[in-house]
Scaffold this motif. Structure first.
Motif, PDB file in Angstrom:
ATOM      1  N   ALA A 198       0.931  -1.174   0.052  1.00  0.00           N
ATOM      2  CA  ALA A 198      -0.059   0.181  -0.176  1.00  0.00           C
ATOM      3  C   ALA A 198       0.766   1.184   0.056  1.00  0.00           C
ATOM      4  O   ALA A 198       0.845   2.010  -0.906  1.00  0.00           O
ATOM      5  CB  ALA A 198      -0.929   0.148   1.347  1.00  0.00           C
ATOM      6  N   THR A 199       1.572   1.575   0.998  1.00  0.00           N
ATOM      7  CA  THR A 199       2.323   2.795   1.028  1.00  0.00           C
ATOM      8  C   THR A 199       3.749   2.335   0.437  1.00  0.00           C
ATOM      9  O   THR A 199       4.285   1.362   0.742  1.00  0.00           O
ATOM     10  CB  THR A 199       2.597   3.124   2.699  1.00  0.00           C
ATOM     11  N   PRO A 200       4.172   3.533  -0.371  1.00  0.00           N
ATOM     12  CA  PRO A 200       5.613   3.345  -0.893  1.00  0.00           C
ATOM     13  C   PRO A 200       6.608   3.548   0.254  1.00  0.00           C
ATOM     14  O   PRO A 200       6.413   4.277   0.982  1.00  0.00           O
ATOM     15  CB  PRO A 200       5.673   4.251  -1.968  1.00  0.00           C
ATOM     16  N   ASP A 248       7.174   0.840  -4.817  1.00  0.00           N
ATOM     17  CA  ASP A 248       5.713   1.103  -5.117  1.00  0.00           C
ATOM     18  C   ASP A 248       4.970  -0.049  -5.084  1.00  0.00           C
ATOM     19  O   ASP A 248       5.503  -0.822  -5.615  1.00  0.00           O
ATOM     20  CB  ASP A 248       5.748   1.983  -6.333  1.00  0.00           C
ATOM     21  N   GLY A 249       3.564   0.006  -5.362  1.00  0.00           N
ATOM     22  CA  GLY A 249       2.885  -0.949  -5.419  1.00  0.00           C
ATOM     23  C   GLY A 249       2.993  -1.789  -6.887  1.00  0.00           C
ATOM     24  O   GLY A 249       2.873  -2.945  -7.103  1.00  0.00           O
ATOM     25  N   GLU A 250       3.145  -0.846  -7.814  1.00  0.00           N
ATOM     26  CA  GLU A 250       3.203  -1.326  -9.215  1.00  0.00           C
ATOM     27  C   GLU A 250       5.031  -1.625  -9.568  1.00  0.00           C
ATOM     28  O   GLU A 250       4.829  -2.300 -10.594  1.00  0.00           O
ATOM     29  CB  GLU A 250       2.773  -0.282 -10.074  1.00  0.00           C
ATOM     30  N   CYS A 251       5.705  -0.888  -9.091  1.00  0.00           N
ATOM     31  CA  CYS A 251       7.151  -1.138  -9.524  1.00  0.00           C
ATOM     32  C   CYS A 251       8.202  -0.409  -8.680  1.00  0.00           C
ATOM     33  O   CYS A 251       7.814   0.012  -7.682  1.00  0.00           O
ATOM     34  CB  CYS A 251       7.137  -0.303 -10.917  1.00  0.00           C
ATOM     35  N   LEU A 252       9.614  -0.720  -9.080  1.00  0.00           N
ATOM     36  CA  LEU A 252      10.734  -0.184  -8.213  1.00  0.00           C
ATOM     37  C   LEU A 252      10.900   0.872  -8.966  1.00  0.00           C
ATOM     38  O   LEU A 252      11.068   0.891 -10.241  1.00  0.00           O
ATOM     39  CB  LEU A 252      11.706  -1.202  -8.413  1.00  0.00           C
ATOM     40  N   ILE A 253      11.103   2.276  -8.392  1.00  0.00           N
ATOM     41  CA  ILE A 253      11.449   3.472  -8.943  1.00  0.00           C
ATOM     42  C   ILE A 253      12.809   3.877  -8.565  1.00  0.00           C
ATOM     43  O   ILE A 253      13.136   4.163  -7.480  1.00  0.00           O
ATOM     44  CB  ILE A 253      10.481   4.501  -8.505  1.00  0.00           C
ATOM     45  N   ASP A 257       9.391  -2.560 -13.712  1.00  0.00           N
ATOM     46  CA  ASP A 257       8.211  -3.419 -13.195  1.00  0.00           C
ATOM     47  C   ASP A 257       8.628  -4.807 -12.267  1.00  0.00           C
ATOM     48  O   ASP A 257       9.807  -5.149 -12.569  1.00  0.00           O
ATOM     49  CB  ASP A 257       7.831  -3.953 -14.618  1.00  0.00           C
ATOM     50  N   TRP A 258       7.985  -4.882 -11.473  1.00  0.00           N
ATOM     51  CA  TRP A 258       8.613  -6.031 -10.580  1.00  0.00           C
ATOM     52  C   TRP A 258       8.923  -7.506 -11.301  1.00  0.00           C
ATOM     53  O   TRP A 258       9.691  -8.162 -10.923  1.00  0.00           O
ATOM     54  CB  TRP A 258       7.266  -6.443  -9.627  1.00  0.00           C
ATOM     55  N   GLN A 295       8.848  -9.285  -1.583  1.00  0.00           N
ATOM     56  CA  GLN A 295       7.638  -9.536  -1.938  1.00  0.00           C
ATOM     57  C   GLN A 295       7.208  -9.015  -3.002  1.00  0.00           C
ATOM     58  O   GLN A 295       6.320  -9.591  -4.076  1.00  0.00           O
ATOM     59  CB  GLN A 295       6.773  -8.725  -0.705  1.00  0.00           C
ATOM     60  N   GLY A 296       7.695  -7.901  -3.616  1.00  0.00           N
ATOM     61  CA  GLY A 296       7.241  -7.337  -4.932  1.00  0.00           C
ATOM     62  C   GLY A 296       7.663  -8.024  -6.096  1.00  0.00           C
ATOM     63  O   GLY A 296       7.234  -8.456  -7.104  1.00  0.00           O
ATOM     64  N   MET A 297       8.979  -8.858  -5.807  1.00  0.00           N
ATOM     65  CA  MET A 297       9.687  -9.635  -6.864  1.00  0.00           C
ATOM     66  C   MET A 297       9.134 -11.021  -7.294  1.00  0.00           C
ATOM     67  O   MET A 297       9.416 -11.911  -6.342  1.00  0.00           O
ATOM     68  CB  MET A 297      11.385  -9.806  -6.845  1.00  0.00           C
ATOM     69  N   LYS A 298       8.098 -11.118  -7.916  1.00  0.00           N
ATOM     70  CA  LYS A 298       7.384 -12.263  -8.414  1.00  0.00           C
ATOM     71  C   LYS A 298       7.177 -13.222  -7.008  1.00  0.00           C
ATOM     72  O   LYS A 298       7.265 -14.401  -7.047  1.00  0.00           O
ATOM     73  CB  LYS A 298       8.357 -13.106  -9.157  1.00  0.00           C
ATOM     74  N   GLY A 299       6.817 -12.472  -5.956  1.00  0.00           N
ATOM     75  CA  GLY A 299       6.762 -13.330  -4.746  1.00  0.00           C
ATOM     76  C   GLY A 299       7.777 -13.881  -4.076  1.00  0.00           C
ATOM     77  O   GLY A 299       7.581 -15.013  -3.334  1.00  0.00           O
ATOM     78  N   HIS A 300       8.936 -13.629  -4.401  1.00  0.00           N
ATOM     79  CA  HIS A 300      10.262 -14.333  -3.774  1.00  0.00           C
ATOM     80  C   HIS A 300      10.833 -13.336  -2.582  1.00  0.00           C
ATOM     81  O   HIS A 300      10.667 -12.372  -2.753  1.00  0.00           O
ATOM     82  CB  HIS A 300      11.267 -14.696  -4.964  1.00  0.00           C
ATOM     83  N   GLU A 301      11.526 -14.237  -1.924  1.00  0.00           N
ATOM     84  CA  GLU A 301      12.173 -13.567  -0.779  1.00  0.00           C
ATOM     85  C   GLU A 301      13.623 -13.256  -1.234  1.00  0.00           C
ATOM     86  O   GLU A 301      14.194 -14.050  -1.985  1.00  0.00           O
ATOM     87  CB  GLU A 301      12.204 -14.223   0.635  1.00  0.00           C
ATOM     88  N   PRO A 302      14.534 -12.362  -0.734  1.00  0.00           N
ATOM     89  CA  PRO A 302      15.696 -11.975  -1.107  1.00  0.00           C
ATOM     90  C   PRO A 302      16.747 -13.284  -0.761  1.00  0.00           C
ATOM     91  O   PRO A 302      16.632 -13.786   0.363  1.00  0.00           O
ATOM     92  CB  PRO A 302      16.215 -10.794  -0.470  1.00  0.00           C
TER      93      PRO A 302
END
Length: 179
Positions: free
Chosen positions: A2-4, A108-113, A124-125, A170-177
């Motif tokens: 939700a919040t960036p 961001d919810g949509e992408c990495l800026i 894009d994620w 979480q943003g990256m295809k649902g994978h953890e670092p």
């Protein structure tokens, strides 16, 4: 998401060296290897011809003329190769203004800026290939873009770093670092 979340900082020379070592396979590029490998034999052949012409005037047998000109040619080729490789050694670390400009990174919810001065890049994620974390930095590899390094010093405290990395994972295809 939700919040960036955002972080900013500038790479130090040490960070740039770490980034360089993480993404480069060697300290010399393929063009250097090609030209050093092509020009060294040419210089050696030229030296062989010159030394043979010079030694033909001396009272030496043809065996010694060939032997001495071969030795001179081999030494000339080796010396040129070593000089060329030293000249071509990559001394500088960092690209363009990486060391002079503050980098701002926002999740961001949509992408990495990623923003440097007036240039903003939205990634894009799904373009994130890999996230590698070490003790001192995290390296993010993208599909179609250069890798991005986030030094952990930028966060100030460990918990802020952990929160940011968890959200990034979480943003990256649902994978953890990966650590």
């Amino acid at each position: 998401m939700a919040t960036p979340l955002s972080i900013s900082g500038a790479l130090t020379k040490r960070d740039a060296r770490r980034l360089t070592n993480a993404i480069r396979g060697s300290t010399i590029g393929p063009t250097t290897l090609y030209y050093a490998g092509v020009t060294a034999p040419i210089i050696g052949a030229g030296m062989a011809l010159l030394s043979q012409a010079a030694l033909d005037d001396l009272p030496l047998s043809s065996y010694w003329v060939v032997m001495l000109s071969s030795i001179a040619a081999a030494l000339a080729g080796i010396v040129w190769y070593l000089i060329f490789m030293r000249w071509a050694y990559r001394h500088q670390h960092g690209r363009a203004a990486e060391l002079n400009v503050t980098t701002q990174i926002a999740l961001d919810g949509e992408c990495l800026i990623v923003r440097r001065n007036l240039v903003e890049t939205r990634i894009d994620w799904d373009a994130i290939d890999e996230i590698k974390s070490t003790r001192s930095y995290t390296l993010i590899s993208f599909e179609g873009a250069e890798p991005l390094m986030i030094p952990h010093d930028w966060f100030g405290e460990k918990t802020a770093c952990e929160i940011f990395m968890r959200r990034l994972g979480q943003g990256m295809k649902g994978h953890e670092p990966q650590t």
